[in-house]
Each structure stands twice: as structure tokens, then as C-alpha cells.
Motif scaffolding. Structure first.
Motif, PDB file in Angstrom:
ATOM      1  N   LYS A   1     -63.807 -73.342  53.409  1.00 61.54           N
ATOM      2  CA  LYS A   1     -63.995 -72.058  54.090  1.00 61.54           C
ATOM      3  C   LYS A   1     -65.351 -71.999  54.801  1.00 61.54           C
ATOM      4  CE  LYS A   1     -60.163 -69.823  53.027  1.00 61.54           C
ATOM      5  NZ  LYS A   1     -59.367 -70.998  52.680  1.00 61.54           N
ATOM      6  N   VAL A   2     -65.798 -73.134  55.319  1.00 57.72           N
ATOM      7  CA  VAL A   2     -67.145 -73.260  55.885  1.00 57.72           C
ATOM      8  C   VAL A   2     -67.415 -72.236  56.976  1.00 57.72           C
ATOM      9  CG1 VAL A   2     -68.683 -74.814  57.151  1.00 57.72           C
ATOM     10  CG2 VAL A   2     -67.249 -75.716  55.306  1.00 57.72           C
ATOM     11  N   PHE A   3     -66.445 -72.016  57.844  1.00 56.10           N
ATOM     12  CA  PHE A   3     -66.662 -71.127  58.982  1.00 56.10           C
ATOM     13  C   PHE A   3     -66.021 -69.752  58.781  1.00 56.10           C
ATOM     14  CE2 PHE A   3     -66.680 -75.497  60.732  1.00 56.10           C
ATOM     15  CZ  PHE A   3     -68.033 -75.546  61.057  1.00 56.10           C
ATOM     16  N   ALA A   4     -65.594 -69.455  57.567  1.00 56.83           N
ATOM     17  CA  ALA A   4     -65.018 -68.144  57.240  1.00 56.83           C
ATOM     18  C   ALA A   4     -63.926 -67.753  58.226  1.00 56.83           C
ATOM     19  CB  ALA A   4     -66.117 -67.082  57.186  1.00 56.83           C
ATOM     20  N   LEU A   5     -62.946 -68.658  58.374  1.00 57.55           N
ATOM     21  CA  LEU A   5     -61.823 -68.451  59.295  1.00 57.55           C
ATOM     22  C   LEU A   5     -62.306 -68.111  60.709  1.00 57.55           C
ATOM     23  CD1 LEU A   5     -59.274 -66.497  57.058  1.00 57.55           C
ATOM     24  CD2 LEU A   5     -59.443 -68.956  57.462  1.00 57.55           C
ATOM     25  N   GLY A   6     -63.376 -68.777  61.135  1.00 58.57           N
ATOM     26  CA  GLY A   6     -63.880 -68.626  62.491  1.00 58.57           C
ATOM     27  C   GLY A   6     -64.911 -67.538  62.683  1.00 58.57           C
ATOM     28  N   LYS A   7     -65.113 -66.678  61.669  1.00 54.38           N
ATOM     29  CA  LYS A   7     -66.058 -65.573  61.828  1.00 54.38           C
ATOM     30  C   LYS A   7     -67.495 -66.069  61.992  1.00 54.38           C
ATOM     31  CE  LYS A   7     -63.076 -62.196  61.450  1.00 54.38           C
ATOM     32  NZ  LYS A   7     -61.850 -62.955  61.191  1.00 54.38           N
TER      33      LYS A   7
END
Length: 287
Positions: free
Chosen positions: A200-206
Motif C-alpha cells: 500500500k506504498v502509494f495509498a491507492l494513488g493518493k
């Protein structure tokens, strides 16, 4: 790329690993593109690939299997069971092996354990853990793992009950601010010699506007590796560039980053931390 110990297993893994969930039609990635991306990743030193039978109804595993033809011995594959029973998990594993075109996987993990009730079901007689142990005894699975997105205390309880070899957990910079695996789970996992895999590194793109900072944040944690989903060659190259020139994030950089993104720490932005995926209330912690 930096190579790091995979917990107590004796394996070495690259700092950056490959989340295969996105090499599917659903993410506008064709079969040919998927094969090219996976092979390019291997050529550049990525050797750890994460998938699951639930990813696009098995298409992720199918494409990974196609891409790894002739290169199986160069990589480690981790797949999962989302079933909480022994028999159901065995059926999932049999399907995974067929789609992956292999007779074994390096890791098999309990997928997304959210509650103590789910954990109890997995650990019960006839539960999923029984299938994991049987598969390991038969040599079909090398190491056993568990994953969690939501409540770190559930996974703390899991590793107190059983010596898993690794854990895949949500470790984005936003995850730090609510039900933090980095604070509540990672220290005990390290104490037990487990390999820790970030997701979940980019928090679904957030966290897209802070792309390099987001990836550097997770890679700077005391983990073995982090999986990142990649559906284009451009994304792969971008992630490789950051990983290959990686410098750990300083404490000051981390604090400044948190200040910029704190306003995003909401149930809407972190749906895996809500009581129901996409809900408007934080997950209710198991007591």
C-alpha cells in the motif's frame, strides 16, 4: 539494487519487489505487456513476485505464469489463500499452481486477516493454517506467511500464536497515522526474526503527488522488501530508478513529509482501515 535478508529464512531479496495484482486487463495491461514488464523486472534484479488467486479471477497468476516460462528458477513467488478453511485453501492452491505453471511456490500466505474471528477460523481444526502446514510438509510451499491491511493487533496475536516466516502489511506513510503496523506490529515481528514486506506504498494513488517520497518512506522502514503494483513499463522504470539510487529518508525529511500529507489520513483515503471497505468510520479495534 540493494539486496536484503528475508528474515530468518536465509534468502536474500531486492529492496523493491513486484506486486502482480495490476498486470491484468482490469488495469489496461495486455497479456503481451504483462510478459514484457515481468521479464524486464527480472532483468533489472527484481526476484520476488506477489500474487493471489483473487486478483482479477486468477488472471494475475495466469499472466505471471506465462511470463516466468523458462525463468522460474530465477524468482520467488508468493501467493495467497483468502479461504479460512483447510479444504477451501487446498483448492485455491491447486488452482494457483496450475495458473502459475509450477509445482511449488516459495511462500503461501493467509490473505488479509482483518479480525480475531477470522484468525480463530484459520487456526481452528480444519482451518486454513492446517492447509498451509500440510503444503509445507509436502514441499509444495517453502515458507508460510500472513497478510493484513487493517488492524495490526490482529496480526500481533497471529504471530504470538504461530511462527510465520513473513508478513505482508500496509506500511504507507499514511498508514503510520492510524492503526500503525510500523509502530504496533513491526517491532515484534523483527524480534521474532520474521521477514516484513511492505505494501500500500502509494495509498491507492493518493500519494501520487509525493511519489518518490512515498516510496522512499516505506523502503526506509526496517523491512526486507516492499511490493509495488506496476501495470506499465513506465511505472516499472520509475520505481527502479528510485530503488536503485535509494538513500534512506532522514528523520527531518520524514517529519516534513508527514506534515504535507496529514490531511489525507481519513477513512475515505485509507479504505482498508475502515470498518467496511470504503466506509466512513475507522475500523473497530478487536479487544
Amino acid at each position: 539494487m540493494i539486496q536484503q535478508p528475508f528474515g530468518r529464512t536465509g534468502w536474500q531479496v531486492p529492496l523493491l519487489s513486484f506486486g502482480a495484482q495490476r498486470i491484468v486487463d482490469e488495469h489496461n495491461c495486455s497479456e503481451q505487456e504483462a510478459i514484457q514488464i515481468v521479464n524486464r523486472a527480472i532483468d533489472r534484479g527484481i526476484t520476488y513476485f506477489d500474487t493471489a488467486p483473487s486478483y482479477s479471477d486468477g488472471q494475475s497468476e495466469t499472466r505471471l505464469g506465462l511470463a516466468l516460462k523458462g525463468r522460474r528458477d530465477e524468482v520467488m513467488i508468493a501467493t495467497k489463500t483468502s479461504d479460512r478453511t483447510r479444504d477451501g485453501s487446498w483448492r485455491l492452491l491447486e488452482g494457483s499452481l496450475k495458473r502459475l505453471q509450477t509445482d511449488h511456490v516459495e511462500e503461501w500466505r493467509l490473505h488479509n486477516i482483518r479480525t480475531i474471528e477470522e484468525l480463530d477460523a484459520c487456526f481452528a481444526q480444519g482451518g486454513a493454517l492446517q492447509a498451509l502446514r500440510e503444503a509445507q510438509e509436502q514441499g509444495i510451499v517453502k515458507k508460510l506467511s500472513i497478510s493484513g491491511h487493517t488492524n495490526p493487533q490482529v496480526l500481533v496475536e497471529a504471530i504470538r500464536r504461530y511462527e510465520f516466516d513473513s508478513a505482508l502489511v500496509a506500511l504507507s506513510a499514511l498508514d503510520h497515522h492510524i492503526y500503525s503496523f510500523a509502530h504496533e506490529f513491526v517491532p515484534l515481528a523483527l524480534e521474532k526474526g520474521m521477514a516484513i514486506i511492505g505494501m500500500k506504498v502509494f495509498a491507492l494513488g493518493k500519494l501520487g503527488p509525493w511519489y518518490e517520497q512515498a516510496l522512499r518512506y516505506t523502503l526506509s522502514l526496517p523491512i526486507s522488501t516492499s511490493i509495488v503494483g506496476m501495470e506499465t513499463m513506465e511505472q516499472l522504470e520509475k520505481n527502479l530508478a528510485i530503488a536503485e539510487s535509494f538513500q534512506p529518508m532522514s528523520e527531518l525529511e520524514r517529519l516534513e513529509f508527514w506534515k504535507e500529507i496529514m490531511h489525507l489520513a481519513t477513512p475515505e483515503t485509507l479504505p482498508w482501515k475502515a470498518e467496511e471497505w470504503g466506509g466512513d468510520a475507522w475500523y473497530r479495534r478487536a479487544q
